[in-house]
Scaffold this motif. Structure first.
Motif, PDB file in Angstrom:
ATOM      1  N   GLU A 131     -18.847  69.533 -52.757  1.00 14.20           N
ATOM      2  CA  GLU A 131     -19.735  68.945 -51.767  1.00 14.20           C
ATOM      3  C   GLU A 131     -21.113  68.618 -52.341  1.00 14.20           C
ATOM      4  OE1 GLU A 131     -17.922  70.443 -47.556  1.00 14.20           O
ATOM      5  OE2 GLU A 131     -19.557  71.663 -48.400  1.00 14.20           O
ATOM      6  N   PHE A 168     -15.616  61.755 -49.443  1.00 18.99           N
ATOM      7  CA  PHE A 168     -15.469  62.528 -48.215  1.00 18.99           C
ATOM      8  C   PHE A 168     -15.172  61.680 -46.979  1.00 18.99           C
ATOM      9  CE2 PHE A 168     -17.950  65.007 -51.162  1.00 18.99           C
ATOM     10  CZ  PHE A 168     -17.314  66.233 -51.105  1.00 18.99           C
ATOM     11  N   ALA A 173     -12.960  60.523 -44.527  1.00 24.53           N
ATOM     12  CA  ALA A 173     -11.682  61.131 -44.125  1.00 24.53           C
ATOM     13  C   ALA A 173     -10.729  60.157 -43.428  1.00 24.53           C
ATOM     14  CB  ALA A 173     -11.947  62.317 -43.207  1.00 24.53           C
ATOM     15  N   THR A 186      -9.521  58.694 -50.518  1.00 23.23           N
ATOM     16  CA  THR A 186     -10.175  59.997 -50.436  1.00 23.23           C
ATOM     17  C   THR A 186      -9.231  61.083 -49.928  1.00 23.23           C
ATOM     18  OG1 THR A 186     -11.017  59.425 -48.244  1.00 23.23           O
ATOM     19  CG2 THR A 186     -12.453  59.011 -50.101  1.00 23.23           C
ATOM     20  N   CYS A 187      -8.166  60.680 -49.225  1.00 27.20           N
ATOM     21  CA  CYS A 187      -7.177  61.668 -48.797  1.00 27.20           C
ATOM     22  C   CYS A 187      -6.516  62.331 -50.004  1.00 27.20           C
ATOM     23  CB  CYS A 187      -6.112  61.004 -47.915  1.00 27.20           C
ATOM     24  SG  CYS A 187      -6.737  60.436 -46.323  1.00 27.20           S
ATOM     25  N   TYR A 189      -8.870  65.105 -50.966  1.00 26.63           N
ATOM     26  CA  TYR A 189      -8.709  66.242 -50.059  1.00 26.63           C
ATOM     27  C   TYR A 189      -7.471  67.058 -50.437  1.00 26.63           C
ATOM     28  CZ  TYR A 189     -12.227  64.982 -46.503  1.00 26.63           C
ATOM     29  OH  TYR A 189     -13.399  64.740 -45.829  1.00 26.63           O
ATOM     30  N   ASN A 190      -6.377  66.355 -50.658  1.00 27.90           N
ATOM     31  CA  ASN A 190      -5.111  67.016 -50.982  1.00 27.90           C
ATOM     32  C   ASN A 190      -5.222  67.788 -52.291  1.00 27.90           C
ATOM     33  OD1 ASN A 190      -2.455  67.795 -50.802  1.00 27.90           O
ATOM     34  ND2 ASN A 190      -1.591  65.800 -51.299  1.00 27.90           N
ATOM     35  N   PHE A 192     -16.734  67.961 -46.172  1.00 29.55           N
ATOM     36  CA  PHE A 192     -15.311  67.748 -45.887  1.00 29.55           C
ATOM     37  C   PHE A 192     -15.122  67.629 -44.369  1.00 29.55           C
ATOM     38  CE2 PHE A 192     -14.718  69.648 -50.093  1.00 29.55           C
ATOM     39  CZ  PHE A 192     -13.637  68.929 -50.593  1.00 29.55           C
ATOM     40  N   SER A 236      -9.311  66.990 -41.040  1.00 33.38           N
ATOM     41  CA  SER A 236      -8.483  66.323 -42.055  1.00 33.38           C
ATOM     42  C   SER A 236      -8.183  67.250 -43.225  1.00 33.38           C
ATOM     43  CB  SER A 236      -9.200  65.065 -42.551  1.00 33.38           C
ATOM     44  OG  SER A 236      -9.412  64.160 -41.502  1.00 33.38           O
ATOM     45  N   PHE A 237      -9.191  67.996 -43.653  1.00 31.70           N
ATOM     46  CA  PHE A 237      -9.019  68.883 -44.790  1.00 31.70           C
ATOM     47  C   PHE A 237      -7.993  69.973 -44.476  1.00 31.70           C
ATOM     48  CE2 PHE A 237     -11.124  72.144 -47.755  1.00 31.70           C
ATOM     49  CZ  PHE A 237     -10.454  71.654 -48.866  1.00 31.70           C
ATOM     50  N   TYR A 287      -4.148  69.493 -45.062  1.00 35.78           N
ATOM     51  CA  TYR A 287      -3.531  69.554 -46.397  1.00 35.78           C
ATOM     52  C   TYR A 287      -3.180  70.980 -46.839  1.00 35.78           C
ATOM     53  CZ  TYR A 287      -4.706  64.690 -46.579  1.00 35.78           C
ATOM     54  OH  TYR A 287      -4.776  63.347 -46.296  1.00 35.78           O
TER      55      TYR A 287
END
Length: 456
Positions: A361, A369, A371, A377-378, A381-382, A422, A426-427, A430
């Motif tokens: 971050e 970030f 989302a 960007t996914c 996150y994954n 984040f 969405s975060f 995952y």
């Protein structure tokens, strides 16, 4: 067979930008218009970070300019750095355009020879293929009389410098068919500070002549370091210093990442790569998006991108059969290559889960970030979720989240790690569906151990 690097492009005169993966043909036209506009005399800087393709662009552009009848000199500063003074190496380049018309060159050499002898008295006989003793017969006594005078002191004698510049301008005009001579200087930012600064000084004080356009390829940041190093002070305004030398400053535009990434992946035979696991077969199509996100978001150079994609390829091949997302493997390879201090804290368990999150971050820009579903960007996150889950191990996933029962009887997850940039919803998604087949932390690290550290 997989090649270890991209092919070196050798431009052809008839089609100089054939095979150009960066689509910089438009820059060639812009650069040509600058030369035509400032044809009388000009020093132009072509600025771009190390590894952004300046040398390749210039090699193509030089052929492009030759198609329009320009005489072009290419001077590789790095290859000439062993010269005591750049003056000698620069002089030698001018002789290359003389052709059979040696008399005109002798007129130039007759004047410049005095300058060379004044600068480097220890050199006698032939310098850069020129027999100075024969060429400057009448001026030898005068040259000896001032042999211990520095070049800058000698050039203050305006009458002598004026004669030299006049003879060089006449030589260029007649030899180059009325067009300006394009003198390209490359790799200057790789040279030691003394050679780099002296090269700029020689161009400014000696070779700033009617009919010569200098194009100097630089990494401005690195060249500013050289200037400060030469003068031994961090307080010098190096950018202002550079403005003394360059009439026009041109930044090499950013290239479209799609074509270059596809070309690198093709070169490294990604289409023949063994899959890490059948369950992640569909994830391979997302690798270009991850590479593009990191390339743009972390401002990688093309050379860094090439190295990264190569090592990601080798690590993925080494992970054949493992139950792990190839996106996560490729992302961890990036961390190991370019963020080695953080990587060490991560794999040696020195950093808590919250500290891992905090690192991303604080050190990754907003592009990572966003989302929005199905955005690159996914993938980020994954990959971060996998980094934490793999380090915990399947049996300890409760450190990251807990499951609760909603009134409708559906499983819901509550994230335990703290996030700010984040998107929490969405975060959290995952972390769902992690399997007991998930690759072990030490196993994954052993598979990417071949990856080098490029962070320094």
């Amino acid at each position: 067979m997989m090649k270890s690097s991209l092919p070196i492009i050798e431009p052809e005169l008839k089609a100089p930008f054939a095979g150009d993966l960066l689509n910089r043909g438009g820059c060639a036209l812009v650069f040509r218009s600058i030369v035509e506009t400032f044809r009388e005399e000009c020093v132009i800087s072509l600025n771009g970070k190390w590894g952004t393709g300046k040398t390749t662009f210039l090699a193509m552009w030089e052929k492009y300019m030759e198609n329009f009848g320009y005489k072009v000199i290419h001077f590789n500063s790095w290859e000439n750095e062993d010269a005591k003074d750049p003056l000698i190496a620069l002089i030698a380049e001018f002789k290359k355009i003389a052709g059979k018309d040696n008399e005109k060159w002798k007129a130039v050499a007759s004047n410049i020879g005095k300058v060379v002898l004044a600068t480097l008295p220890s050199i006698a006989g032939k310098i850069a293929g020129i027999d100075l003793q024969d060429i400057i017969k009448d001026g030898a006594k005068k040259a000896v009389a001032i042999i211990n005078t520095r070049i800058d002191e000698y050039c203050r004698q305006k009458a002598i410098l004026k004669d030299f510049k006049l003879s060089l301008a006449e030589y260029v005009e007649e030899t180059c068919n009325g067009k300006p001579l394009v003198f390209v200087i490359d790799e200057l930012d790789r040279c030691n500070p003394s050679f780099a600064v002296k090269t700029l000084e020689r161009i400014k004080h000696i070779f700033e002549v009617k009919g010569i356009v200098f194009v100097v390829a630089i990494d401005e940041v690195q060249l500013c370091h050289s200037i400060r190093g030469f003068y031994g002070s961090e307080h010098i305004d190096a950018k202002d210093y550079l403005r003394r030398f360059f009439k026009i400053q041109y930044d090499l535009p950013n290239e479209d990442s799609t074509d270059i990434i596809q070309a690198i992946m093709s070169r490294f035979a990604y289409d023949k790569m063994p899959e890490v696991n059948e369950n992640y077969k569909s994830c391979y199509k997302d690798l270009p998006d991850l590479f593009s996100l990191l390339y743009k978001g972390k401002q990688m150079s093309i050379r860094q991108l090439e190295q990264y994609i190569l090592y990601a390829r080798l690590a993925l091949a080494n992970c054949k059969g493992l139950y792990v997302n190839p996106i996560s493997v490729a992302f961890i390879v990036y961390i190991k290559m370019f963020e080695s201090n953080f990587f060490e804290g991560y794999f040696k368990m020195r950093l808590s889960h919250n500290e891992v999150i905090k690192h991303f971050e604080e050190n990754y820009n907003d592009e990572f970030f966003n989302a929005k579903r199905n955005s690159p960007t996914c993938l980020f996150y994954n990959a971060v979720a996998d980094m934490l889950a793999i380090r915990c191990g399947y049996e300890n996933l409760s450190e990251l989240y807990e499951k609760t029962m909603e009134s409708l009887g559906l499983n819901n997850m509550r994230l335990k790690v703290k996030v700010s940039k984040f998107d929490k919803e969405s975060f959290t998604r995952y972390f769902n569906g992690k399997s007991s087949q998930m690759v072990g932390f030490n196993t994954l690290l052993s598979k990417i151990s071949l990856v080098r550290d490029f962070s320094s």
